[in-house]
Design an enzyme around this catalytic site. Structure first.
Site, PDB file in Angstrom:
ATOM      1  N   SER A  99     -37.338  -3.701   9.795  1.00 40.97           N
ATOM      2  CA  SER A  99     -37.224  -4.529   8.583  1.00 40.97           C
ATOM      3  C   SER A  99     -35.769  -4.715   8.146  1.00 40.97           C
ATOM      4  O   SER A  99     -35.399  -5.754   7.627  1.00 40.97           O
ATOM      5  CB  SER A  99     -38.051  -3.927   7.443  1.00 40.97           C
ATOM      6  OG  SER A  99     -37.507  -2.690   7.052  1.00 40.97           O
ATOM      7  N   ASP A 110     -36.767   3.355   4.953  1.00 40.61           N
ATOM      8  CA  ASP A 110     -35.771   3.913   5.865  1.00 40.61           C
ATOM      9  C   ASP A 110     -35.212   2.814   6.773  1.00 40.61           C
ATOM     10  O   ASP A 110     -35.750   1.709   6.858  1.00 40.61           O
ATOM     11  CB  ASP A 110     -36.336   5.091   6.677  1.00 40.61           C
ATOM     12  CG  ASP A 110     -37.545   4.687   7.511  1.00 40.61           C
ATOM     13  OD1 ASP A 110     -37.964   3.523   7.400  1.00 40.61           O
ATOM     14  OD2 ASP A 110     -38.060   5.538   8.258  1.00 40.61           O
ATOM     15  N   ASP A 112     -34.112   1.747  10.618  1.00 44.04           N
ATOM     16  CA  ASP A 112     -34.315   2.061  12.033  1.00 44.04           C
ATOM     17  C   ASP A 112     -33.047   1.707  12.780  1.00 44.04           C
ATOM     18  O   ASP A 112     -32.570   0.566  12.678  1.00 44.04           O
ATOM     19  CB  ASP A 112     -35.477   1.234  12.606  1.00 44.04           C
ATOM     20  CG  ASP A 112     -36.799   1.621  11.959  1.00 44.04           C
ATOM     21  OD1 ASP A 112     -37.145   2.816  12.002  1.00 44.04           O
ATOM     22  OD2 ASP A 112     -37.471   0.729  11.408  1.00 44.04           O
ATOM     23  N   ASP A 164     -33.602   6.695  10.917  1.00 44.37           N
ATOM     24  CA  ASP A 164     -34.153   7.191  12.182  1.00 44.37           C
ATOM     25  C   ASP A 164     -33.261   6.643  13.293  1.00 44.37           C
ATOM     26  O   ASP A 164     -33.063   5.421  13.373  1.00 44.37           O
ATOM     27  CB  ASP A 164     -35.577   6.661  12.420  1.00 44.37           C
ATOM     28  CG  ASP A 164     -36.597   7.345  11.519  1.00 44.37           C
ATOM     29  OD1 ASP A 164     -36.194   8.228  10.733  1.00 44.37           O
ATOM     30  OD2 ASP A 164     -37.794   6.999  11.614  1.00 44.37           O
ATOM     31  N   LYS A 225     -45.638  -9.364   3.353  1.00 50.04           N
ATOM     32  CA  LYS A 225     -45.646  -7.895   3.431  1.00 50.04           C
ATOM     33  C   LYS A 225     -46.091  -7.277   2.101  1.00 50.04           C
ATOM     34  O   LYS A 225     -46.877  -6.337   2.077  1.00 50.04           O
ATOM     35  CB  LYS A 225     -44.259  -7.364   3.818  1.00 50.04           C
ATOM     36  CG  LYS A 225     -43.983  -7.484   5.304  1.00 50.04           C
ATOM     37  CD  LYS A 225     -42.597  -7.008   5.675  1.00 50.04           C
ATOM     38  CE  LYS A 225     -42.485  -5.499   5.643  1.00 50.04           C
ATOM     39  NZ  LYS A 225     -41.316  -4.995   6.425  1.00 50.04           N
ATOM     40  N   TYR A 234     -51.814  -2.777   5.143  1.00 54.08           N
ATOM     41  CA  TYR A 234     -50.518  -2.628   5.820  1.00 54.08           C
ATOM     42  C   TYR A 234     -50.453  -1.216   6.395  1.00 54.08           C
ATOM     43  O   TYR A 234     -50.086  -0.282   5.698  1.00 54.08           O
ATOM     44  CB  TYR A 234     -49.382  -2.842   4.809  1.00 54.08           C
ATOM     45  CG  TYR A 234     -48.001  -2.929   5.411  1.00 54.08           C
ATOM     46  CD1 TYR A 234     -47.346  -4.144   5.535  1.00 54.08           C
ATOM     47  CD2 TYR A 234     -47.331  -1.785   5.850  1.00 54.08           C
ATOM     48  CE1 TYR A 234     -46.074  -4.229   6.079  1.00 54.08           C
ATOM     49  CE2 TYR A 234     -46.063  -1.865   6.394  1.00 54.08           C
ATOM     50  CZ  TYR A 234     -45.440  -3.083   6.501  1.00 54.08           C
ATOM     51  OH  TYR A 234     -44.173  -3.169   7.043  1.00 54.08           O
TER      52      TYR A 234
END
Length: 427
Positions: A99, A110, A112, A164, A225, A234
């Site tokens: 995202s 978070d 990525d 992450d 979303k 979701y």
């Protein structure tokens, strides 16, 4: 005379670039009412916190991480006695995906990231010396490595932002700054874990290259979303759709209506997918064969792919179905929601309702006659987090068993979890 001039000038316009595997449904440009409705949509979305507020901090943090990666790769190159000329240009880079990279990042979510290293840096280096380097940074908290995962990852909190980081080692001597990860030849001779780690970035980058207008795509995706989260559909792990799948459905809508803006695209999204004839797959581009012999989604070749109920196929090689968790029940729930979304957006376009109606959270507990409560408890907080994660990953199996019962037509899992009631409220 005037008409000839007009015809002549029209022919000089370049033909519009064609996106997707079919021709568009409509090339109509937005009208003034569409612009007003899109403005109203933005105003409605604002209070839900779907627009990013910490952008500068994130750019700063990713910059720091990028410098750490370059520094670490230089150190490793020196320790492995590489020639000085190579060390000076060895590179290394942090790429983002998901995202954040799509530009639809929400507050508190978070980030990525993927660390890309040259061929002389091993995965074991990433989980040892790079991990140790992160541990020394005062901004880094909650550092943990999950080396045995399907896609190995280092998780951390950097200046309050959860990140992450995956790792991919490419068969290159140096990592150039302008590296395009969409290049299929990069996958040659790579370890399967590196291919899996690269996949997120490759898919995200392909999606952004396959939509006609990125801003319209982003605003539409933010709306969809939020709608999916509000309507409890979701969740990839529970058999609904995750972020990448929602992004691909919105991208396909944008391809079919290349000149439309968000208010129209949200409506068309519900129109297209309430009438979609599943299990026909949603494809953003024609799958290409790379001769790298990696397993790809292909029901003609793989019998197991024929049982997928709602295939949404990732656009980067090796193509995968991002929705293999979908069950009869979850598809039924989602299609019903698409139909309701269409009815509500029909009303909005006719000025019979406001956008807020689309984002009203339905009451899950008034919807059905029978409910099952699943309690997951553990002695400590750390164990509880791990235990709940494991239980959650197995709920799909329970739903599958319930669906086999002839008296049950539908089993709808609520993706929201709730704290357990206190046993002794008076204490």
């Amino acid at each position: 005379m005037q008409r000839n001039v007009l015809l002549g000038s029209q022919q000089t316009q370049p033909p519009q670039k064609h996106y997707g595997i079919t021709s568009p449904i409509s090339l109509a440009a937005p009208k003034e009412t569409d612009c007003l409705l899109t403005q109203k949509l933005i105003e409605t979305l604002k209070p839900f916190g779907v627009f990013e507020e910490e952008e500068e901090l994130q750019i700063l943090i990713l910059g720091k991480l990028n410098n750490l990666v370059k520094e670490w790769i230089r150190e490793i190159s020196e320790s492995k006695n590489l020639p000085q000329s190579v060390i000076e240009n060895v590179g290394g880079k942090i790429f983002t995906f998901g995202s954040y990279r799509l530009g639809v990042h929400t507050k508190g979510a978070d980030i990525d990231a993927l660390c890309v290293a040259p061929r002389h840096v091993d995965r074991s280096d990433f989980f040892t010396s790079f991990y140790d380097k992160l541990k020394l940074q005062e901004e880094v908290k909650d550092l943990r490595a999950v080396e045995e995962a399907f896609v190995p990852v280092i998780k951390l909190c950097f200046d309050g932002i959860e990140i992450d980081i995956l790792f991919a080692r490419l068969a290159l001597q140096t990592i150039p700054e302008d590296l395009d990860l969409r290049d299929d030849s990069l996958l040659k001779n790579l370890d399967i874990r590196c291919i899996r780690s690269l996949n997120g970035c490759r898919v995200t980058d392909e999606i952004l290259h396959l939509v006609p207008n990125i801003d319209n795509f982003r605003l539409t995706l933010r709306a969809i979303k939020l709608w999916a989260k509000r309507h409890n559909i979701y969740s990839n792990i529970l058999g609904f759709l995750g972020g990448v799948s929602w992004a691909m459905l919105v991208a396909r809508t944008c391809q079919l209506y290349p000149n439309a803006i968000a208010s129209t695209l949200v409506h068309k999204f519900f129109l297209v997918f309430s009438k979609w004839e599943w299990p026909n797959p949603v494809l953003l581009k024609q799958p290409e064969e790379c001769n790298l012999n990696l397993p790809v989604w292909d029901p003609r070749v793989n019998p197991s792919d024929r049982y997928h109920l709602m295939p949404i196929i990732t656009p980067a090689y090796p193509q995968q179905n991002s929705t293999y968790n979908v069950s009869v029940s979850t598809r039924m729930v989602m299609v019903e929601e698409f139909k309701q979304g269409l009815a509500i957006t029909d009303e909005i376009l006719l000025s019979k309702a406001e956008w807020s109606k689309l984002f009203e959270a339905p009451n899950f507990f008034q919807k059905y006659k029978h409910y099952i409560v699943l309690l997951a408890s553990a002695p400590t907080e750390k164990q509880r987090l791990e235990w709940v994660g494991l239980v959650e990953s197995k709920i799909r199996i329970l739903v599958g068993s319930l669906e086999k019962n002839e008296f049950i037509t539908l089993a709808h899992v609520n993706p929201q979890s709730f704290p357990a009631p206190k046993e002794n409220p008076d204490k």
